[in-house]
Motif scaffolding. Structure first.
Motif, PDB file in Angstrom:
ATOM      1  N   ILE A 258     -23.834 -10.428  31.707  1.00 54.99           N
ATOM      2  CA  ILE A 258     -23.863 -11.351  30.574  1.00 54.99           C
ATOM      3  C   ILE A 258     -23.626 -10.546  29.302  1.00 54.99           C
ATOM      4  N   ASN A 259     -22.584 -10.916  28.579  1.00 55.40           N
ATOM      5  CA  ASN A 259     -22.194 -10.244  27.341  1.00 55.40           C
ATOM      6  C   ASN A 259     -22.524 -11.126  26.148  1.00 55.40           C
ATOM      7  N   PHE A 260     -23.211 -10.553  25.172  1.00 49.96           N
ATOM      8  CA  PHE A 260     -23.516 -11.244  23.918  1.00 49.96           C
ATOM      9  C   PHE A 260     -22.714 -10.576  22.804  1.00 49.96           C
ATOM     10  N   ASP A 261     -21.799 -11.326  22.211  1.00 45.64           N
ATOM     11  CA  ASP A 261     -20.924 -10.812  21.159  1.00 45.64           C
ATOM     12  C   ASP A 261     -21.280 -11.511  19.849  1.00 45.64           C
ATOM     13  N   PHE A 262     -21.995 -10.825  18.984  1.00 47.91           N
ATOM     14  CA  PHE A 262     -22.467 -11.416  17.737  1.00 47.91           C
ATOM     15  C   PHE A 262     -21.309 -11.785  16.816  1.00 47.91           C
ATOM     16  N   ASP A 263     -21.468 -12.897  16.087  1.00 45.48           N
ATOM     17  CA  ASP A 263     -20.584 -13.162  14.956  1.00 45.48           C
ATOM     18  C   ASP A 263     -21.273 -12.628  13.702  1.00 45.48           C
ATOM     19  N   SER A 264     -20.794 -13.002  12.519  1.00 40.35           N
ATOM     20  CA  SER A 264     -21.327 -12.416  11.289  1.00 40.35           C
ATOM     21  C   SER A 264     -22.775 -12.807  11.015  1.00 40.35           C
ATOM     22  N   THR A 265     -23.231 -13.913  11.609  1.00 34.82           N
ATOM     23  CA  THR A 265     -24.584 -14.394  11.325  1.00 34.82           C
ATOM     24  C   THR A 265     -25.550 -14.286  12.497  1.00 34.82           C
ATOM     25  N   LEU A 276     -37.459 -16.840  34.545  1.00 36.04           N
ATOM     26  CA  LEU A 276     -36.211 -16.121  34.288  1.00 36.04           C
ATOM     27  C   LEU A 276     -36.281 -14.801  35.036  1.00 36.04           C
ATOM     28  N   ARG A 277     -35.222 -14.496  35.824  1.00 36.41           N
ATOM     29  CA  ARG A 277     -35.188 -13.275  36.625  1.00 36.41           C
ATOM     30  C   ARG A 277     -33.926 -12.481  36.285  1.00 36.41           C
ATOM     31  N   LEU A 278     -34.108 -11.263  35.782  1.00 37.03           N
ATOM     32  CA  LEU A 278     -32.983 -10.478  35.291  1.00 37.03           C
ATOM     33  C   LEU A 278     -32.901  -9.092  35.927  1.00 37.03           C
ATOM     34  N   SER A 279     -33.604  -8.848  37.019  1.00 37.10           N
ATOM     35  CA  SER A 279     -33.708  -7.492  37.553  1.00 37.10           C
ATOM     36  C   SER A 279     -32.371  -6.882  37.959  1.00 37.10           C
ATOM     37  N   ASN A 280     -31.394  -7.681  38.330  1.00 37.06           N
ATOM     38  CA  ASN A 280     -30.085  -7.165  38.713  1.00 37.06           C
ATOM     39  C   ASN A 280     -28.985  -7.530  37.723  1.00 37.06           C
ATOM     40  N   ALA A 281     -29.345  -8.054  36.582  1.00 35.86           N
ATOM     41  CA  ALA A 281     -28.357  -8.469  35.579  1.00 35.86           C
ATOM     42  C   ALA A 281     -27.889  -7.285  34.753  1.00 35.86           C
ATOM     43  N   LEU A 305     -41.021 -14.796  32.269  1.00 31.54           N
ATOM     44  CA  LEU A 305     -40.042 -13.736  32.490  1.00 31.54           C
ATOM     45  C   LEU A 305     -40.511 -12.905  33.678  1.00 31.54           C
ATOM     46  N   GLN A 306     -39.990 -13.211  34.855  1.00 33.11           N
ATOM     47  CA  GLN A 306     -40.507 -12.617  36.089  1.00 33.11           C
ATOM     48  C   GLN A 306     -39.972 -11.225  36.360  1.00 33.11           C
ATOM     49  N   SER A 307     -38.761 -10.912  35.902  1.00 35.61           N
ATOM     50  CA  SER A 307     -38.233  -9.559  36.081  1.00 35.61           C
ATOM     51  C   SER A 307     -37.266  -9.251  34.949  1.00 35.61           C
ATOM     52  N   ILE A 308     -37.130  -7.964  34.625  1.00 33.89           N
ATOM     53  CA  ILE A 308     -36.329  -7.552  33.476  1.00 33.89           C
ATOM     54  C   ILE A 308     -35.158  -6.686  33.927  1.00 33.89           C
ATOM     55  N   SER A 309     -34.175  -6.568  33.072  1.00 33.99           N
ATOM     56  CA  SER A 309     -32.978  -5.788  33.364  1.00 33.99           C
ATOM     57  C   SER A 309     -33.174  -4.336  32.930  1.00 33.99           C
ATOM     58  N   SER A 310     -32.701  -3.418  33.764  1.00 32.34           N
ATOM     59  CA  SER A 310     -32.677  -1.997  33.396  1.00 32.34           C
ATOM     60  C   SER A 310     -31.265  -1.554  33.049  1.00 32.34           C
ATOM     61  N   ASN A 311     -30.329  -2.495  33.079  1.00 32.57           N
ATOM     62  CA  ASN A 311     -28.921  -2.196  32.809  1.00 32.57           C
ATOM     63  C   ASN A 311     -28.526  -2.865  31.495  1.00 32.57           C
ATOM     64  N   GLY A 320     -25.424   3.419  10.391  1.00 33.68           N
ATOM     65  CA  GLY A 320     -25.749   3.657   8.991  1.00 33.68           C
ATOM     66  C   GLY A 320     -26.255   2.414   8.281  1.00 33.68           C
ATOM     67  N   GLU A 321     -26.143   1.255   8.947  1.00 29.46           N
ATOM     68  CA  GLU A 321     -26.543   0.000   8.320  1.00 29.46           C
ATOM     69  C   GLU A 321     -27.642  -0.728   9.074  1.00 29.46           C
ATOM     70  N   TYR A 322     -27.712  -0.527  10.405  1.00 27.93           N
ATOM     71  CA  TYR A 322     -28.662  -1.305  11.199  1.00 27.93           C
ATOM     72  C   TYR A 322     -29.296  -0.453  12.298  1.00 27.93           C
ATOM     73  N   THR A 323     -30.500  -0.852  12.672  1.00 30.97           N
ATOM     74  CA  THR A 323     -31.062  -0.468  13.962  1.00 30.97           C
ATOM     75  C   THR A 323     -31.196  -1.744  14.784  1.00 30.97           C
ATOM     76  N   ALA A 324     -31.008  -1.623  16.094  1.00 31.20           N
ATOM     77  CA  ALA A 324     -31.095  -2.788  16.980  1.00 31.20           C
ATOM     78  C   ALA A 324     -31.896  -2.399  18.214  1.00 31.20           C
ATOM     79  N   VAL A 325     -32.979  -3.138  18.472  1.00 33.06           N
ATOM     80  CA  VAL A 325     -33.879  -2.823  19.577  1.00 33.06           C
ATOM     81  C   VAL A 325     -34.082  -4.076  20.424  1.00 33.06           C
ATOM     82  N   LEU A 326     -33.863  -3.950  21.745  1.00 31.67           N
ATOM     83  CA  LEU A 326     -34.050  -5.071  22.659  1.00 31.67           C
ATOM     84  C   LEU A 326     -35.465  -5.048  23.222  1.00 31.67           C
TER      85      LEU A 326
END
Length: 365
Positions: A258-265, A276-281, A305-311, A320-326
């Motif tokens: 699953i790819n998330f491609d942000f727009d300007s906002t 929600l199960r994401l262990s192999n996503a 959230l039953q399982s999380i992604s490691s990938n 230089g403008e942002y930090t992003a943390v999941l």
């Protein structure tokens, strides 16, 4: 001229015509030249604006095949048929356009056979309904099946557990309008990608499926959403409403990307009820186009959230403008969210430090 036939054998027109119907149904054969389009309007098929009155109405057990690079335009309500097959003869891709005021319904939809592409375009004011599965790129076809929704509606109105989109090579793009395939019970599985049930090679074997959500409403709620490991979902921008209840990407055969491609906002959220199960996503987040300030963006909402992604990959945010943390917040909100923090300009930091120092000096006196 036109002709119509009723026989007990399978009938198919020559490649010069490009349309055929099944053994037990009606054969309609408009005199359609290369690159001309056939149009359904006012209860009849027409070519070049000329009504073809000899063509019988299609009935429930008929099948319609559109081949040889031809285009069918649907501008009114067409009787429901058993099968619509878009391109299964040669290397010339065929197209069906469901235009404003057009409604088209079938039990099964087949898109692309052999090396030719089959394309279904659903435009504003048009609607397409399928009551079973959609099969894309079958029998070894490399041309691919394409569903493009630009303001119209695509509805899978079947019930229970079922295959929604399967086959060897498919591409769904939702720009505006709606794509709907729902369940009515948590036990109802909704399969996206992979092979037709029971197929291991050739017809219906599993292959790639791309689901591109750029806007509109994508509703796969009510059941449990499954995706094959060769399925990719591309969420682009912040203009879509997306529901995928009980998304389960928790085995090697369900290792979808699953790819998330942000727009300007920002970015659209994949909303889900229950688990929600994401262990192999595989999760890829691209902030190249983001131009906003500090904010928190929910990528997946859930209640468990039953399982999380490691990938996980995060790219595109200018360091230089942002930090992003999941954060995959098991035991907390149960959501998956990205915290974006804007880094102040150096001049702003210098001014703040200078003001702090000035205040300190004043206090000393």
């Amino acid at each position: 001229m036109t002709s119509s036939h009723y026989t007990k054998q399978f009938l198919c027109l020559s490649s010069a015509v490009g349309v055929c119907l099944p053994a037990y149904g009606a054969l309609f054969a408009p005199d359609i030249a290369s690159n001309q389009s056939m149009e359904w309007a006012a209860g009849n098929w027409a070519v070049g604006g000329t009504t073809q009155p000899d063509n019988p109405d299609l009935v429930g057990n008929d099948s319609a095949f559109i081949n040889d690079g031809k285009t069918v335009n649907v501008n009114a309500s067409v009787p429901k048929v058993d099968l619509i097959n878009i391109e299964n003869i040669n290397n010339n891709g065929s197209t069906v356009n469901v235009n404003s005021g057009g409604t088209l319904a079938t039990n099964r939809l087949d898109l692309s056979e052999r090396n030719a592409s089959g394309t279904l375009n659903i435009l504003t004011g048009g609607s397409f309904t399928v009551s079973d599965r959609t099969l894309v790129g079958f029998r070894g076809g490399s041309g691919g099946g394409f569903i493009n929704i630009n303001g119209g509606s695509f509805l899978n109105d079947a019930t229970g557990s079922r295959e929604i989109i399967v086959g060897r090579s498919g591409n769904i793009t939702l720009n505006s309008g709606s794509f709907t395939a729902t369940g009515s019970s948590a036990s109802h599985t909704l399969q996206f990608g992979g092979g037709l049930a029971g197929a291991t090679s050739g017809t219906g074997a599993g292959g790639t499926l791309s689901i591109n959500i750029n806007g509109g409403t994508f509703n796969a709620g009510g059941g449990q959403v499954l995706m094959s490991s060769l399925t990719t979902v591309n969420v682009t921008g912040s203009n879509a409403m997306i529901t995928m209840d009980r998304l389960s990407l928790d085995t090697a055969s369900r290792a979808a990307t699953i790819n998330f491609d942000f727009d300007s906002t920002g970015i659209s959220t994949i909303q889900g009820n229950d688990f929600l199960r994401l262990s192999n996503a595989g999760l890829n987040i691209d902030g190249t186009d983001y131009a906003g300030g500090s904010d928190v963006f929910v990528l997946f909402s859930s209640t468990d959230l039953q399982s999380i992604s490691s990938n996980v990959t995060i790219t595109g945010f200018d360091p230089g403008e942002y930090t992003a943390v999941l954060t995959q917040d098991q035991g907390g909100s149960e959501d998956v969210f990205l915290t974006v923090t804007a880094i102040p300009e150096p001049s702003v930091v210098s001014f703040a430090l200078a003001a702090l120092g000035f205040g300190f000096i004043r206090r000393r006196h």
